[in-house]
Write an enzyme that holds these catalytic residues in place. Structure first.
Site, PDB file in Angstrom:
ATOM      1  N   TRP B 168       0.745  -0.988  -0.005  1.00  0.00           N
ATOM      2  CA  TRP B 168      -0.067   0.081  -0.102  1.00  0.00           C
ATOM      3  C   TRP B 168       0.844   1.219  -0.054  1.00  0.00           C
ATOM      4  CZ3 TRP B 168      -4.648  -0.560  -1.878  1.00  0.00           C
ATOM      5  CH2 TRP B 168      -4.942  -1.886  -1.714  1.00  0.00           C
ATOM      6  N   ASP B 238      -1.422   6.631   6.265  1.00  0.00           N
ATOM      7  CA  ASP B 238      -2.634   5.779   5.835  1.00  0.00           C
ATOM      8  C   ASP B 238      -2.660   4.958   7.007  1.00  0.00           C
ATOM      9  OD1 ASP B 238      -4.001   3.981   4.787  1.00  0.00           O
ATOM     10  OD2 ASP B 238      -3.029   3.469   3.093  1.00  0.00           O
ATOM     11  N   LYS B 262     -12.074  -1.630   7.621  1.00  0.00           N
ATOM     12  CA  LYS B 262     -11.569  -2.669   8.444  1.00  0.00           C
ATOM     13  C   LYS B 262     -11.988  -2.462   9.983  1.00  0.00           C
ATOM     14  CE  LYS B 262      -8.521  -2.382   4.640  1.00  0.00           C
ATOM     15  NZ  LYS B 262      -8.376  -3.358   3.782  1.00  0.00           N
TER      16      LYS B 262
END
Lengths: 427, 427
Positions: B168, B238, B262
């Site tokens: 990511w 992030d 999540k």
């Protein structure tokens, strides 16, 4: 609220609530206490009408819900079909025995794949979308598409044309200035966005790459009844507020895009229908999430999509097909629109709709009162009668009744009756 | 499933289902048929145990739901708290007596405003976010933020630094190349993303405007346990996959962003926490929907936000506060993580976690089998035991157990017991 307790067999009672068909209960009596033990009862209880009330204050029982539902005339997010909401509610905790909510599913798991694939197939069936077009389920609303359209379709120096029939078309034009050379070839602004031009009169820019329209202006209540054939380039339409309200010949368009939150689902889902040969030319500065190629190649699963919203859209598509498809839906919408516009036109000027009759929206009906000082009272009284969100957009004032697919005829009938009563009291 | 039919007064029966407290029904008998008419019954029926079954195949009754719930180890969308799902289900059709679903509410109506304002207030309380920071509820996932971060914070010629500890972070770096001059100042790629560097060893670009990290790499299971103080510029993180899993000192960061799917809600909501003085410098090419200034000035209501998703996040925030806040949540997460990592480490190499012990994620636990040929069997057998989505990301293989906030301890205990049993059968 009336439930029936029915002796359905010697050892079984059926508790039946007509409002709650899926909550009918079979009461299986244990052997020691079966109905044979109650000879007096056996004869008398066969169809005993009883009242049924929830014992706790929250949550409201579903039978109360049905009574208390308002008619919601909001412009979006907007009313959804009761059936769809009930189905979503019943499946929310455990979708089809999967042991999960749709909200918990991996977007790459077989359960969600079946949901998004059915949603796409049903939408293709509804709008008769050919395989020449990709169907994308994205995020960010039509406002994100205002940028994505020029970013994906043209180069910064390219000319593109905008017909501006209301606030949304104007916003689309302004955003396009960042990524192309857009030109407003017609604007209804000077006439307060109440008209749509004749297509023959439109002078397009000779090398224009596309012609952009907003098929239905949510704020101003102006709707295209047919669509122009651009002399140059392709036709691009923002259909957010009349998407799936009537049949559309998709083959006339290069791109159709729509936020879901008017006719087909909750907010948070944006649908893009794009001719496949137009995909793959995004400008270098295009954010990856605005690049149609990325989403088309990944079947809308490049990153995590708005899964629950897509699921809701799928339930709505299924419901629209069950109603007989968009021709039938259009009939219902015409009936509702006629009822409301006639009430306005027959009020001898007490109510007024400023929009040119030939382009009045079947989705958003703006109207004013001759005695504008009564408008606040109108909105307040209607809300008391459980007809809510009738206030016009803050930029135009007055009233607005949004009567999307899911607004029942009964809602429009109730509004019209209220309008007549209000007029009788205040004329 | 056992319900009781109780004679609660001479003219009232109470149908009571212990699993369905809000579906208890009072059955009020009509005068002509009150219980006095059934003298035999009056004595015998006081606590008649009966079976209650839904008459239609779908939807499943809620008591069935409870039995059939799986343990869902998906990396996101992921398992949500049962309580939150039940509440959302009970309110779905009619929110707090408003006569509407949250999905139908105007985003500018008082009902939804109360929802989004409470969600923001609760999130501020959870993370102790000061008024120096704006909290935005956006769309498009972290992937959209990969572009929005450089577009909003720097100029195209500006240097920015990225520490890449997994896939990511790498994607964020690549997207930033479109809008800035990013540099990878450390990458874990050569060691297959199993480590995080010591901060002292990091050589930042002297004029770097920000340092970007991914606080928890969902695919590789690598998590920052504390955070660097950038020598130059601000820290940007992030936090998609460990957001609200533990307390965080927000004041160390310029920007924190996170996809909700999540730990805090369904997919389709992205949360951005940004220091207010950083807002207002977007590049001219920034799409309006990626401009933090637009969203901050409009309290996340510039266009229609993902209302239902925000509502769900709000329910989760409320639940996290009710649990005692993030310190308590972190304790639970540590307990679950310790249990699972210990099972791996004590398996004498049968199970292996490649990640450096000091930076193992409490959210995503990747592991492999020494006998890799058994991995497919492991995943299949676990699924039969209602432990699903244990397959590792397609880019790394093996297994991955995502154990976010909402994964109950019982789920990890069951997985660990299964792992021991599997090992005993296959060692």
């Amino acid at each position: 609220m009336a439930s029936k307790l029915i002796l359905s067999s010697p050892n079984s009672l059926l508790l039946q609530n007509p409002n709650l068909q899926h909550h009918n209960h079979h009461l299986l009596l244990k052997p020691a206490t079966n109905m044979a033990s109650f000879p007096n009862l056996t004869n008398k209880v066969k169809a005993l009408t009883i009242k049924c009330a929830a014992t706790t204050a929250t949550p409201l029982s579903q039978s109360q819900d049905l009574e208390e539902r308002v008619f919601n005339f909001a412009a979006g997010p907007a009313t959804l079909p009761e059936k769809v909401l009930k189905k979503a509610q019943s499946e929310l905790y455990n979708w089809h025995g999967s042991g999960m909510s749709v909200m918990e599913m991996s977007h790459r798991g077989k359960e969600f794949l079946s949901i998004i694939q059915k949603a796409e197939a049903d939408l293709r069936a509804l709008l008769n979308i050919s395989e020449d077009y990709a169907v994308l389920f994205l995020q960010g609303g039509a406002t994100t598409q205002f940028a994505a359209i020029p970013l994906n379709l043209v180069k910064p120096e390219d000319s593109v044309d905008y017909v501006v029939t209301g606030s949304w078309g104007d916003k689309a034009f302004k955003e396009a200035q960042k990524y192309s050379k857009p030109k407003v070839i017609w604007s209804g602004k000077s006439e307060k966005y109440t008209k749509i031009p004749s297509f023959d009169s439109l002078e397009q820019t000779p090398d224009s790459k596309y012609l952009h329209i907003c098929a239905n202006e949510t704020i101003h209540g102006v709707e295209f009844k047919d669509y122009p054939d651009p002399k140059n380039g392709i036709l691009v339409a923002d259909m957010s507020s009349n998407f799936c309200s009537k049949p559309v010949d998709v083959s006339k368009f290069g791109v159709i895009y729509a936020g879901a939150q008017k006719n087909v689902g909750p907010s948070g889902v944006t649908i893009v229908i794009i001719r496949k040969d137009l995909i793959g030319n995004a400008q270098g500065i295009t954010p990856v999430m605005l690049d149609y190629k990325i989403h088309a190649e990944n079947n809308s699963l490049y990153n995590t999509p708005p899964c629950f919203g897509i699921y809701m859209c799928g339930l709505v598509f299924d419901d629209l097909l069950a109603q007989g498809g968009l021709k039938e839906v259009e009939k219902k919408n015409k009936k509702k629109g006629d009822l409301l516009y006639n009430a306005i036109d027959e009020s001898k000027g007490f109510y007024r709709c400023p929009v040119d009759k030939s382009v009045r929206s079947l989705m958003n009906v703006p109207f004013t009162l001759e005695k504008s000082e009564l408008e606040a009272e109108f909105i307040k009284e209607a809300a008391k009668e459980k007809m809510i969100q009738l206030k016009g957009h803050r930029s135009v004032g007055g009233m607005r009744a949004s009567i999307y697919n899911a607004m029942p005829l009964a809602g429009v009938e109730k509004l019209v009756a209220f309008m007549k009563d209000f007029q009788a009291r205040h004329a």
